[in-house]
Write an enzyme that holds these catalytic residues in place. Structure first.
Site, PDB file in Angstrom:
ATOM      1  N   GLN A  97       0.850  -1.193   0.000  1.00 55.77           N
ATOM      2  CA  GLN A  97       0.000   0.000   0.000  1.00 55.77           C
ATOM      3  C   GLN A  97       0.890   1.250   0.000  1.00 55.77           C
ATOM      4  O   GLN A  97       1.680   1.459   0.922  1.00 55.77           O
ATOM      5  CB  GLN A  97      -0.939   0.032   1.214  1.00 55.77           C
ATOM      6  CG  GLN A  97      -1.991   1.122   1.019  1.00 55.77           C
ATOM      7  CD  GLN A  97      -2.908   1.343   2.204  1.00 55.77           C
ATOM      8  OE1 GLN A  97      -2.445   1.516   3.319  1.00 55.77           O
ATOM      9  NE2 GLN A  97      -4.212   1.359   1.954  1.00 55.77           N
ATOM     10  N   HIS A 179      -3.077   4.393  -1.755  1.00 52.65           N
ATOM     11  CA  HIS A 179      -3.914   4.689  -0.582  1.00 52.65           C
ATOM     12  C   HIS A 179      -4.648   6.010  -0.818  1.00 52.65           C
ATOM     13  O   HIS A 179      -4.161   7.085  -0.507  1.00 52.65           O
ATOM     14  CB  HIS A 179      -3.022   4.778   0.654  1.00 52.65           C
ATOM     15  CG  HIS A 179      -3.765   4.796   1.950  1.00 52.65           C
ATOM     16  ND1 HIS A 179      -5.116   4.996   2.038  1.00 52.65           N
ATOM     17  CD2 HIS A 179      -3.332   4.609   3.232  1.00 52.65           C
ATOM     18  CE1 HIS A 179      -5.480   4.945   3.320  1.00 52.65           C
ATOM     19  NE2 HIS A 179      -4.411   4.705   4.059  1.00 52.65           N
ATOM     20  N   ALA A 181      -7.606   6.563   0.525  1.00 51.68           N
ATOM     21  CA  ALA A 181      -8.689   6.539   1.518  1.00 51.68           C
ATOM     22  C   ALA A 181      -8.331   7.345   2.774  1.00 51.68           C
ATOM     23  O   ALA A 181      -7.256   7.909   2.908  1.00 51.68           O
ATOM     24  CB  ALA A 181      -8.975   5.087   1.906  1.00 51.68           C
ATOM     25  N   TYR A 184      -6.266  10.982   3.869  1.00 53.31           N
ATOM     26  CA  TYR A 184      -4.879  11.313   3.542  1.00 53.31           C
ATOM     27  C   TYR A 184      -4.815  12.106   2.224  1.00 53.31           C
ATOM     28  O   TYR A 184      -5.837  12.590   1.751  1.00 53.31           O
ATOM     29  CB  TYR A 184      -4.023  10.045   3.541  1.00 53.31           C
ATOM     30  CG  TYR A 184      -4.000   9.403   4.911  1.00 53.31           C
ATOM     31  CD1 TYR A 184      -3.417  10.071   5.997  1.00 53.31           C
ATOM     32  CD2 TYR A 184      -4.594   8.168   5.153  1.00 53.31           C
ATOM     33  CE1 TYR A 184      -3.412   9.507   7.272  1.00 53.31           C
ATOM     34  CE2 TYR A 184      -4.587   7.595   6.421  1.00 53.31           C
ATOM     35  CZ  TYR A 184      -3.995   8.271   7.480  1.00 53.31           C
ATOM     36  OH  TYR A 184      -3.999   7.726   8.730  1.00 53.31           O
TER      37      TYR A 184
END
Ligand SMILES: Cc1cc2nc3c(=O)[nH]c(=O)nc-3n(C[C@H](O)[C@H](O)[C@H](O)COP(=O)(O)O)c2cc1C
Length: 372
Positions: A97, A179, A181, A184
């Site tokens: 990730q 990432h 989600a 961030y």
């Protein structure tokens, strides 16, 4: 009926079952570098159809917490090679990730004490970074006021992701997950209440989605779209993500944009089990009317809910987080109906070494510290 325990062809990668281990930050990496203990932890969990690693910062700028193993130095790549070799030797599959926290950071984690980078110069309220406090002890501290990235710098951040993706593939990962989600950096661009830009990365839905889509395209060009997944959290409220106008339209337009791209998967992270509102009822169904590729969701799944979701046809795979922390043999336990062990929240994050990390046993009949 398709079972969770049947194999799945993920864009040419054979998964032995339809259950992912969700990405989970554990903050155990000294010097932000994975080591033998990291390799043991992941290889113990190689029964998952696919492991998605904990968030790995792709640059110093992308860090928001101490002890997260990154993907931006040679030493880190060598450390990850131990992890990927151990997972593959145990028959598993693993994606990395790739992470940039944006404004959920602190000046002490940044090069020369710089302000963290974001879509905005507004601070994330009620949001903590994890760094050293005034006494030199690791602690949660309020996130610093960020600076808004210059328009031309956004492409540089995209290139940092490309470099991280290349490094991940060279280190033996089967693929990468961006990432996008949980509040961030990508979310800070997508969210219309946080993104206050007036350039081509702000304003309209298309402009707010631009940074994520440009980065997905650049990373796909570099390593192949079939090795690239993306995680998003529609309606997420972590780290001062607020409701905004055309919120549903934003996510549904993204579904359609993602549908054109031949990615490995899209991974929805629902925050319901984090004590937050979660996405509206039926959202996965409307998302998948726009996106018809491999759709994965995480948030509160057990065997029963997972079987039901797959049977309804909206999801191809499910992801499980916390239960994988305390049950290294989670797949075997789910398959056989064996009881699950409860995770110890006190040791989720931080320098606990093996405790709460690699010391959870596999199922033994007669062990009473289990959840029925
Ligand atoms: C200790 C811990 C660390 C997490 N770290 C990450 C992370 O690094 N990246 C991410 O996208 N989600 C992270 N999450 C969210 C999980 O991936 C997952 O979506 C969430 O735990 C809900 O799934 P569950 O109900 O099965 O636990 C984390 C969750 C936990 C409990």
């Amino acid at each position: 009926m398709t079972s969770l325990f049947e194999p799945y062809d993920l864009a040419g990668l054979r998964l032995s079952n339809r259950i992912l281990m969700a990405p989970m930050t554990r903050a155990r990496a000294m010097n932000d570098t994975p080591d033998e203990l990291t390799a043991l932890y992941y290889s113990q969990r190689a029964g998952a159809g696919l492991i998605v690693s904990e968030g790995a910062p792709i640059s110093v700028e992308g860090r928001g917490y101490l002890f997260n193993p990154g993907l931006h130095t040679r030493e880190q790549a060598e450390g990850w090679r131990k992890v990927t070799d151990a997972v593959h030797a145990a028959g598993g599959r693993i994606f990395a990730q790739l992470w940039h926290v944006g404004r959920v950071s602190h000046t002490s984690l940044q090069k020369d004490g710089a302000a963290p980078a974001s879509s905005t110069s507004a601070r994330a309220e009620n949001s903590n970074a994890y760094t050293y406090d005034a006494n030199g002890n690791p602690a949660n501290v309020p996130a610093s006021t960020p600076r808004a990235l210059e328009t031309a710098e956004v492409a540089r951040v995209t290139q940092d992701f490309v470099r991280g993706a290349r490094m991940a593939i060279d280190a033996g990962f089967d693929g990468v997950e961006l990432h996008g989600a949980n509040g961030y950096l990508f979310d800070q661009f997508i969210n219309g209440a946080v993104n206050d830009r007036t350039d081509k990365y702000g304003g309209s839905i298309g402009n707010r989605l631009r940074f994520l889509l440009e980065t997905l395209d650049a990373v796909s060009d570099a390593v192949g779209g079939n090795r690239v997944g993306v995680r998003i959290s529609p309606f997420g409220r972590l780290y001062d993500m607020r409701p905004f106008d055309d919120e549903a339209e934003t996510w549904l337009q993204l579904a359609e944009e993602l549908n054109f791209r031949k990615l490995a998967y899209v991974h929805l992270s629902d925050q319901l089990t984090m004590g937050l509102p979660g996405s509206p009822e039926g959202f996965a169904a409307s998302f998948c009317s726009g996106f018809r590729g491999t759709l994965i969701a995480a948030g509160g799944f057990d065997r029963e809910k997972g079987e039901k979701a797959i049977a309804e046809g909206h999801l191809s795979l499910i992801a499980i987080g916390k239960d994988f922390i305390s049950n290294p043999d989670l797949i075997e336990r789910m398959k056989n109906g064996w009881p699950l062990a409860e995770p110890d929240r006190a040791t989720f994050y931080g320098q606990w070494g093996e405790k709460g990390y690699t010391d959870y046993p596999t199922y033994q009949p007669g062990n009473f510290a289990q959840r029925s």
